[in-house]
Motif scaffolding. Sequence first.
Motif, PDB file in Angstrom:
ATOM      1  N   TYR A 149      12.634 -13.375  -8.276  1.00 34.89           N
ATOM      2  CA  TYR A 149      14.080 -13.189  -8.152  1.00 34.89           C
ATOM      3  C   TYR A 149      14.798 -14.401  -7.555  1.00 34.89           C
ATOM      4  O   TYR A 149      16.016 -14.369  -7.382  1.00 34.89           O
ATOM      5  CB  TYR A 149      14.377 -11.928  -7.330  1.00 34.89           C
ATOM      6  CG  TYR A 149      13.972 -10.681  -8.089  1.00 34.89           C
ATOM      7  CD1 TYR A 149      14.787 -10.157  -9.087  1.00 34.89           C
ATOM      8  CD2 TYR A 149      12.752 -10.080  -7.848  1.00 34.89           C
ATOM      9  CE1 TYR A 149      14.406  -9.058  -9.817  1.00 34.89           C
ATOM     10  CE2 TYR A 149      12.350  -8.960  -8.575  1.00 34.89           C
ATOM     11  CZ  TYR A 149      13.187  -8.463  -9.561  1.00 34.89           C
ATOM     12  OH  TYR A 149      12.797  -7.378 -10.278  1.00 34.89           O
ATOM     13  N   GLY A 150      14.023 -15.439  -7.192  1.00 35.58           N
ATOM     14  CA  GLY A 150      14.642 -16.640  -6.626  1.00 35.58           C
ATOM     15  C   GLY A 150      15.403 -16.332  -5.350  1.00 35.58           C
ATOM     16  O   GLY A 150      16.477 -16.900  -5.116  1.00 35.58           O
ATOM     17  N   ILE A 151      14.865 -15.444  -4.522  1.00 38.39           N
ATOM     18  CA  ILE A 151      15.575 -15.040  -3.301  1.00 38.39           C
ATOM     19  C   ILE A 151      15.271 -16.047  -2.189  1.00 38.39           C
ATOM     20  O   ILE A 151      14.129 -16.438  -1.993  1.00 38.39           O
ATOM     21  CB  ILE A 151      15.094 -13.653  -2.803  1.00 38.39           C
ATOM     22  CG1 ILE A 151      15.038 -12.667  -3.964  1.00 38.39           C
ATOM     23  CG2 ILE A 151      15.979 -13.129  -1.695  1.00 38.39           C
ATOM     24  CD1 ILE A 151      14.225 -11.423  -3.653  1.00 38.39           C
ATOM     25  N   SER A 152      16.332 -16.425  -1.443  1.00 36.97           N
ATOM     26  CA  SER A 152      16.100 -17.283  -0.283  1.00 36.97           C
ATOM     27  C   SER A 152      16.063 -16.390   0.961  1.00 36.97           C
ATOM     28  O   SER A 152      16.177 -15.173   0.863  1.00 36.97           O
ATOM     29  CB  SER A 152      17.217 -18.321  -0.177  1.00 36.97           C
ATOM     30  OG  SER A 152      18.444 -17.651  -0.141  1.00 36.97           O
ATOM     31  N   GLY A 153      15.932 -16.993   2.114  1.00 39.63           N
ATOM     32  CA  GLY A 153      15.887 -16.206   3.359  1.00 39.63           C
ATOM     33  C   GLY A 153      14.509 -15.615   3.577  1.00 39.63           C
ATOM     34  O   GLY A 153      13.549 -15.920   2.874  1.00 39.63           O
ATOM     35  N   LYS A 154      14.445 -14.747   4.587  1.00 39.89           N
ATOM     36  CA  LYS A 154      13.137 -14.190   4.947  1.00 39.89           C
ATOM     37  C   LYS A 154      12.885 -12.903   4.162  1.00 39.89           C
ATOM     38  O   LYS A 154      13.739 -12.020   4.147  1.00 39.89           O
ATOM     39  CB  LYS A 154      13.111 -13.895   6.447  1.00 39.89           C
ATOM     40  CG  LYS A 154      13.377 -15.121   7.304  1.00 39.89           C
ATOM     41  CD  LYS A 154      13.692 -14.720   8.729  1.00 39.89           C
ATOM     42  CE  LYS A 154      14.457 -15.809   9.441  1.00 39.89           C
ATOM     43  NZ  LYS A 154      15.130 -15.373  10.651  1.00 39.89           N
ATOM     44  N   ILE A 155      11.725 -12.841   3.543  1.00 40.25           N
ATOM     45  CA  ILE A 155      11.407 -11.644   2.754  1.00 40.25           C
ATOM     46  C   ILE A 155      10.139 -10.994   3.272  1.00 40.25           C
ATOM     47  O   ILE A 155       9.151 -11.669   3.547  1.00 40.25           O
ATOM     48  CB  ILE A 155      11.215 -11.986   1.270  1.00 40.25           C
ATOM     49  CG1 ILE A 155      12.510 -12.570   0.735  1.00 40.25           C
ATOM     50  CG2 ILE A 155      10.836 -10.754   0.473  1.00 40.25           C
ATOM     51  CD1 ILE A 155      12.402 -12.992  -0.682  1.00 40.25           C
ATOM     52  N   VAL A 156      10.221  -9.682   3.404  1.00 40.60           N
ATOM     53  CA  VAL A 156       9.079  -8.900   3.858  1.00 40.60           C
ATOM     54  C   VAL A 156       8.833  -7.834   2.804  1.00 40.60           C
ATOM     55  O   VAL A 156       9.794  -7.242   2.299  1.00 40.60           O
ATOM     56  CB  VAL A 156       9.429  -8.207   5.202  1.00 40.60           C
ATOM     57  CG1 VAL A 156       8.385  -7.189   5.581  1.00 40.60           C
ATOM     58  CG2 VAL A 156       9.619  -9.233   6.307  1.00 40.60           C
ATOM     59  N   THR A 157       7.600  -7.611   2.419  1.00 40.57           N
ATOM     60  CA  THR A 157       7.328  -6.495   1.502  1.00 40.57           C
ATOM     61  C   THR A 157       6.315  -5.553   2.155  1.00 40.57           C
ATOM     62  O   THR A 157       5.423  -5.987   2.893  1.00 40.57           O
ATOM     63  CB  THR A 157       6.762  -6.976   0.138  1.00 40.57           C
ATOM     64  OG1 THR A 157       5.569  -7.711   0.355  1.00 40.57           O
ATOM     65  CG2 THR A 157       7.744  -7.827  -0.608  1.00 40.57           C
ATOM     66  N   LEU A 158       6.504  -4.273   1.889  1.00 38.76           N
ATOM     67  CA  LEU A 158       5.597  -3.260   2.432  1.00 38.76           C
ATOM     68  C   LEU A 158       5.736  -2.019   1.548  1.00 38.76           C
ATOM     69  O   LEU A 158       6.858  -1.623   1.218  1.00 38.76           O
ATOM     70  CB  LEU A 158       6.005  -2.929   3.876  1.00 38.76           C
ATOM     71  CG  LEU A 158       5.119  -1.961   4.655  1.00 38.76           C
ATOM     72  CD1 LEU A 158       3.724  -2.534   4.866  1.00 38.76           C
ATOM     73  CD2 LEU A 158       5.742  -1.636   6.011  1.00 38.76           C
ATOM     74  N   ASP A 159       4.612  -1.433   1.194  1.00 39.95           N
ATOM     75  CA  ASP A 159       4.661  -0.226   0.352  1.00 39.95           C
ATOM     76  C   ASP A 159       4.844   1.000   1.246  1.00 39.95           C
ATOM     77  O   ASP A 159       3.899   1.680   1.611  1.00 39.95           O
ATOM     78  CB  ASP A 159       3.366  -0.122  -0.467  1.00 39.95           C
ATOM     79  CG  ASP A 159       3.480   0.898  -1.597  1.00 39.95           C
ATOM     80  OD1 ASP A 159       4.384   1.764  -1.520  1.00 39.95           O
ATOM     81  OD2 ASP A 159       2.682   0.846  -2.546  1.00 39.95           O
ATOM     82  N   ILE A 160       6.106   1.265   1.596  1.00 35.22           N
ATOM     83  CA  ILE A 160       6.371   2.394   2.504  1.00 35.22           C
ATOM     84  C   ILE A 160       6.225   3.723   1.774  1.00 35.22           C
ATOM     85  O   ILE A 160       5.970   4.747   2.396  1.00 35.22           O
ATOM     86  CB  ILE A 160       7.753   2.274   3.218  1.00 35.22           C
ATOM     87  CG1 ILE A 160       8.908   2.162   2.239  1.00 35.22           C
ATOM     88  CG2 ILE A 160       7.756   1.130   4.190  1.00 35.22           C
ATOM     89  CD1 ILE A 160      10.285   2.175   2.909  1.00 35.22           C
ATOM     90  N   THR A 161       6.368   3.711   0.448  1.00 33.10           N
ATOM     91  CA  THR A 161       6.144   4.946  -0.316  1.00 33.10           C
ATOM     92  C   THR A 161       4.686   5.377  -0.164  1.00 33.10           C
ATOM     93  O   THR A 161       4.382   6.561   0.014  1.00 33.10           O
ATOM     94  CB  THR A 161       6.472   4.733  -1.807  1.00 33.10           C
ATOM     95  OG1 THR A 161       7.825   4.315  -1.902  1.00 33.10           O
ATOM     96  CG2 THR A 161       6.285   6.005  -2.616  1.00 33.10           C
ATOM     97  N   ASP A 162       3.814   4.412  -0.209  1.00 33.30           N
ATOM     98  CA  ASP A 162       2.395   4.711  -0.072  1.00 33.30           C
ATOM     99  C   ASP A 162       2.107   5.328   1.312  1.00 33.30           C
ATOM    100  O   ASP A 162       1.332   6.276   1.430  1.00 33.30           O
ATOM    101  CB  ASP A 162       1.611   3.401  -0.251  1.00 33.30           C
ATOM    102  CG  ASP A 162       0.175   3.664  -0.597  1.00 33.30           C
ATOM    103  OD1 ASP A 162      -0.047   4.491  -1.493  1.00 33.30           O
ATOM    104  OD2 ASP A 162      -0.712   3.080   0.043  1.00 33.30           O
ATOM    105  N   ILE A 163       2.769   4.808   2.327  1.00 30.14           N
ATOM    106  CA  ILE A 163       2.560   5.337   3.688  1.00 30.14           C
ATOM    107  C   ILE A 163       2.994   6.804   3.761  1.00 30.14           C
ATOM    108  O   ILE A 163       2.268   7.649   4.281  1.00 30.14           O
ATOM    109  CB  ILE A 163       3.323   4.483   4.738  1.00 30.14           C
ATOM    110  CG1 ILE A 163       2.738   3.069   4.778  1.00 30.14           C
ATOM    111  CG2 ILE A 163       3.269   5.130   6.129  1.00 30.14           C
ATOM    112  CD1 ILE A 163       3.497   2.083   5.665  1.00 30.14           C
TER     113      ILE A 163
END
Length: 285
Positions: free
Chosen positions: A97-111
């Motif tokens: 997606y060409g996103i700048s800034g800080k990116i965090v990913t986490l599968d919260i659905t799985d949790i």
Amino acid sequence: MKTASRIVGTASFLEGYIAQDCPVYGAERRGAPIQAYTRVSKNPILERGVIVHPDITIIADETLLDDHTANVFQGVYEGTITMINTHYPSAHVRERYGISGKIVTLDITDIVLTQIGKPVLSSVAAASACKLTGMVTKQSLKEAVAKELFSVDLPQEVVEKNVEAALICFERTPDIHIDHSEPIKDDNTFVKLEYSGPYLGTPSTYASGNTVLKKTGNWRLFKPVIDYERCSRCRACFIHCPHSCISLDTSGYPQINYENCKGCLICFCECPKKAITKEKEVREW
Ligand code: SF4
Ligand code: SF4
């Protein structure tokens, strides 16, 4: 997400901050897009307008990244931390997606599916946001989740599972925080909101017969899959689908239109032959 924003506000309040939260939504249906905001400050909050530059953005549904009407990156600046609910690593999302800034990913659905057994994201989305603020302790998060969920009359057991899921999510959210040394970006700018047609964040129900125009398939968390070996062509799924997403082919077998099937799973429940199974959606990027 409405409840998530409240939990973030309550947890911040318990930490001694002043908090304000507000949701903006169209369709009151699970899976339809919604936005909710929380503003937190050490000082009295006199600003009541929209949040122009969010310090943290939580994107609870990865399909919104491809939905231009949702505009999930609106106002994001170089200091914004964007958390996306996906099993993909952050580098993959950044590149795509060409996103700048800080990116965090986490599968919260799985949790939540593991801890609660249902895809309800309020506690875990809030937990992630709380961790990213760097201002909320686990204790306040725990109290806030319990307070908000008890206030909507959820049973003790469900609340406890939510608290547990929230604490797991808090732990798993990376230790990246808002840079509090930076000047506040939300600078009380007067924002002229453009008129948004009823299609924004809602299924386009303002005209009859236009279901096909809204691809509600991206609301789906579970996908119904028909096992044609077991199907007796009884038509129960065809009759019960509330969205008319099941048609019958020339041999009388049901065919699901996945572009519009919103994953309510009524067909799965109604099939007398147990010929329909549900599979968790995994988006192919
Ligand atoms: S899950 Fe089944 S009943 Fe629900 S919209 Fe999809 S096809 Fe229709
Ligand atoms: S309800 Fe089940 S058995 Fe009946 S047509 Fe649908 S898939 Fe086949």
